[in-house]
Enzyme design. Structure first.
Site, PDB file in Angstrom:
ATOM      1  N   GLU A 117      -0.002  -5.556   5.593  1.00 47.10           N
ATOM      2  CA  GLU A 117       1.281  -5.530   4.876  1.00 47.10           C
ATOM      3  C   GLU A 117       2.249  -6.536   5.492  1.00 47.10           C
ATOM      4  O   GLU A 117       2.952  -7.244   4.781  1.00 47.10           O
ATOM      5  CB  GLU A 117       1.889  -4.126   4.928  1.00 47.10           C
ATOM      6  CG  GLU A 117       1.178  -3.130   4.037  1.00 47.10           C
ATOM      7  CD  GLU A 117       1.762  -1.737   4.148  1.00 47.10           C
ATOM      8  OE1 GLU A 117       2.304  -1.401   5.222  1.00 47.10           O
ATOM      9  OE2 GLU A 117       1.688  -0.988   3.153  1.00 47.10           O
ATOM     10  N   SER A 146       1.936   5.248  -1.800  1.00 46.71           N
ATOM     11  CA  SER A 146       1.994   5.983  -3.080  1.00 46.71           C
ATOM     12  C   SER A 146       2.983   5.357  -4.058  1.00 46.71           C
ATOM     13  O   SER A 146       2.771   5.388  -5.271  1.00 46.71           O
ATOM     14  CB  SER A 146       2.375   7.439  -2.805  1.00 46.71           C
ATOM     15  OG  SER A 146       3.647   7.484  -2.178  1.00 46.71           O
ATOM     16  N   GLY A 187       1.131   4.790   5.845  1.00 45.21           N
ATOM     17  CA  GLY A 187      -0.163   4.780   5.155  1.00 45.21           C
ATOM     18  C   GLY A 187      -1.244   4.042   5.934  1.00 45.21           C
ATOM     19  O   GLY A 187      -2.358   3.856   5.450  1.00 45.21           O
ATOM     20  N   LYS A 237       7.395   0.952   8.567  1.00 46.40           N
ATOM     21  CA  LYS A 237       6.248   0.978   7.666  1.00 46.40           C
ATOM     22  C   LYS A 237       5.027   1.348   8.470  1.00 46.40           C
ATOM     23  O   LYS A 237       5.028   1.272   9.699  1.00 46.40           O
ATOM     24  CB  LYS A 237       6.050  -0.394   6.997  1.00 46.40           C
ATOM     25  CG  LYS A 237       7.057  -0.647   5.885  1.00 46.40           C
ATOM     26  CD  LYS A 237       6.884  -2.028   5.263  1.00 46.40           C
ATOM     27  CE  LYS A 237       5.501  -2.201   4.685  1.00 46.40           C
ATOM     28  NZ  LYS A 237       5.116  -1.082   3.782  1.00 46.40           N
ATOM     29  N   GLY A 238       3.963   1.772   7.756  1.00 42.11           N
ATOM     30  CA  GLY A 238       2.748   2.134   8.465  1.00 42.11           C
ATOM     31  C   GLY A 238       2.349   3.579   8.298  1.00 42.11           C
ATOM     32  O   GLY A 238       1.326   4.019   8.810  1.00 42.11           O
ATOM     33  N   ASP A 258       6.310  -3.698  -1.868  1.00 43.49           N
ATOM     34  CA  ASP A 258       5.655  -2.759  -0.972  1.00 43.49           C
ATOM     35  C   ASP A 258       6.532  -1.528  -0.822  1.00 43.49           C
ATOM     36  O   ASP A 258       7.689  -1.511  -1.267  1.00 43.49           O
ATOM     37  CB  ASP A 258       5.424  -3.437   0.396  1.00 43.49           C
ATOM     38  CG  ASP A 258       4.336  -2.739   1.206  1.00 43.49           C
ATOM     39  OD1 ASP A 258       3.882  -3.338   2.205  1.00 43.49           O
ATOM     40  OD2 ASP A 258       3.950  -1.615   0.852  1.00 43.49           O
ATOM     41  N   GLY A 259       5.967  -0.496  -0.226  1.00 44.01           N
ATOM     42  CA  GLY A 259       6.744   0.713   0.037  1.00 44.01           C
ATOM     43  C   GLY A 259       7.341   0.663   1.431  1.00 44.01           C
ATOM     44  O   GLY A 259       7.223  -0.341   2.135  1.00 44.01           O
ATOM     45  N   ALA A 260       7.998   1.720   1.812  1.00 43.02           N
ATOM     46  CA  ALA A 260       8.551   1.831   3.171  1.00 43.02           C
ATOM     47  C   ALA A 260       8.661   3.302   3.512  1.00 43.02           C
ATOM     48  O   ALA A 260       8.810   4.153   2.628  1.00 43.02           O
ATOM     49  CB  ALA A 260       9.928   1.171   3.252  1.00 43.02           C
ATOM     50  N   SER A 285       0.849  -1.201   0.000  1.00 44.14           N
ATOM     51  CA  SER A 285       0.000   0.000   0.000  1.00 44.14           C
ATOM     52  C   SER A 285       0.880   1.245   0.000  1.00 44.14           C
ATOM     53  O   SER A 285       2.079   1.165   0.264  1.00 44.14           O
ATOM     54  CB  SER A 285      -0.877   0.007   1.257  1.00 44.14           C
ATOM     55  OG  SER A 285      -1.573  -1.211   1.376  1.00 44.14           O
TER      56      SER A 285
END
Ligand code: DER
Length: 257
Positions: free
Chosen positions: A114, A30, A108, A105-106, A92-94, A28
């Site tokens: 995740e 951007s 978002g 992470k988190g 995933d993003g970070a 999740s």
């Protein structure tokens, strides 16, 4: 910045998504929007036999909009022993990445699903442009997101303060929602600031990283946080299976030693 996210995303997909892959986790945030764009750009002949596992409502929406086949984590096929099929790779993003590929992470608010998807994968690729790279966690991203049962929030806040977090707060839903931010799982998020998190190699006599003067080693803090009653999951991803590569844009590519 978006060009860096785009470059990192296309690089990550080119390098880590193989035609033989069948189950892929999608995180999740951007940056992961560009990951899905990069996958869709490969065309149905590449991804037609692949199934994508989302990490929340945003992730699910991205996959549906891109026309990619999706299945929820609990709907994966299981083997003869009832063990769900592992995901070949998770993208995933970070929010922040340290020198040993530990992640915050988190940002978002999707950290729980995740992490469930991350640990279901053989390989986890955090797609993060170089802005996210820090020598130690909590250097630029100052807080650790913690998903909690709302009923337990006051006691978790008190325990975090006792652990040396100066001013932990329940994340507000504003500007889009009055009151608290409520996650896809019906929980709240507490953002807990900490001093930069030491690595094991930083420890020395008198500095044990066990929270004295609020100074923690990343692994020890993760162990303490995840045990707090009422904590559902924490936004520290440390050394779980498969943080094998972090795509920090063209200028940096770390491989887990
Ligand atoms: O919540 C998360 O961990 C998301 O992956 C997100 O915080 C990642 O950040 P991004 O939006 O900059 O990709």
């Amino acid at each position: 910045i978006n060009s860096a996210k785009l470059a990192a995303s296309f690089q990550a997909v080119d390098e880590h998504l193989l035609p033989s892959h069948r189950f892929i986790g999608i995180g999740s945030g951007s940056t992961v929007v560009y990951v899905v764009e990069a996958i869709a750009a490969k065309g149905p002949s590449f991804y037609g036999d692949m199934t994508f596992v989302p990490t929340g409502s945003q992730s699910k929406g991205l996959l549906k909009a891109a026309g990619l086949r999706l299945c929820n984590l609990d709907e994966r096929p299981v083997d003869a022993h009832g063990v769900p099929v592992a995901l070949d790779v998770v993208f995933d993003g970070a929010d922040e990445v340290d020198e040993e590929l530990n992640l915050i992470k988190g940002g978002g608010g999707c950290l729980f699903q995740e992490k469930l998807v991350a640990v279901a994968g053989r390989k986890f690729v955090a797609v993060a442009d170089s802005r996210k790279q820090s020598p130690r966690l909590c250097t630029t991203w100052k807080t650790i997101p913690i998903e909690v049962l709302p009923l337990a929030a006051p006691s978790v806040l008190a325990r975090l303060r006792a652990m040396g977090s100066p001013s932990p707060t329940v994340r507000s839903g504003l500007p889009s929602k009055a009151g608290e931010c409520v996650t896809d799982n019906g929980m709240w998020i507490i953002d807990a600031p900490f001093a930069p998190l030491l690595l094991a190699r930083d420890l020395k006599p008198g500095v044990d990283g066990a929270g004295k003067d609020g100074v923690w080693e990343v692994g020890k803090l993760a162990e303490e946080l995840v045990r707090l009653p009422g904590v559902v999951e924490i936004g520290l991803f440390t050394g779980f299976n498969g943080v094998e590569a972090v795509s920090l844009g063209k200028e940096f590519q770390a491989q887990k030693p």
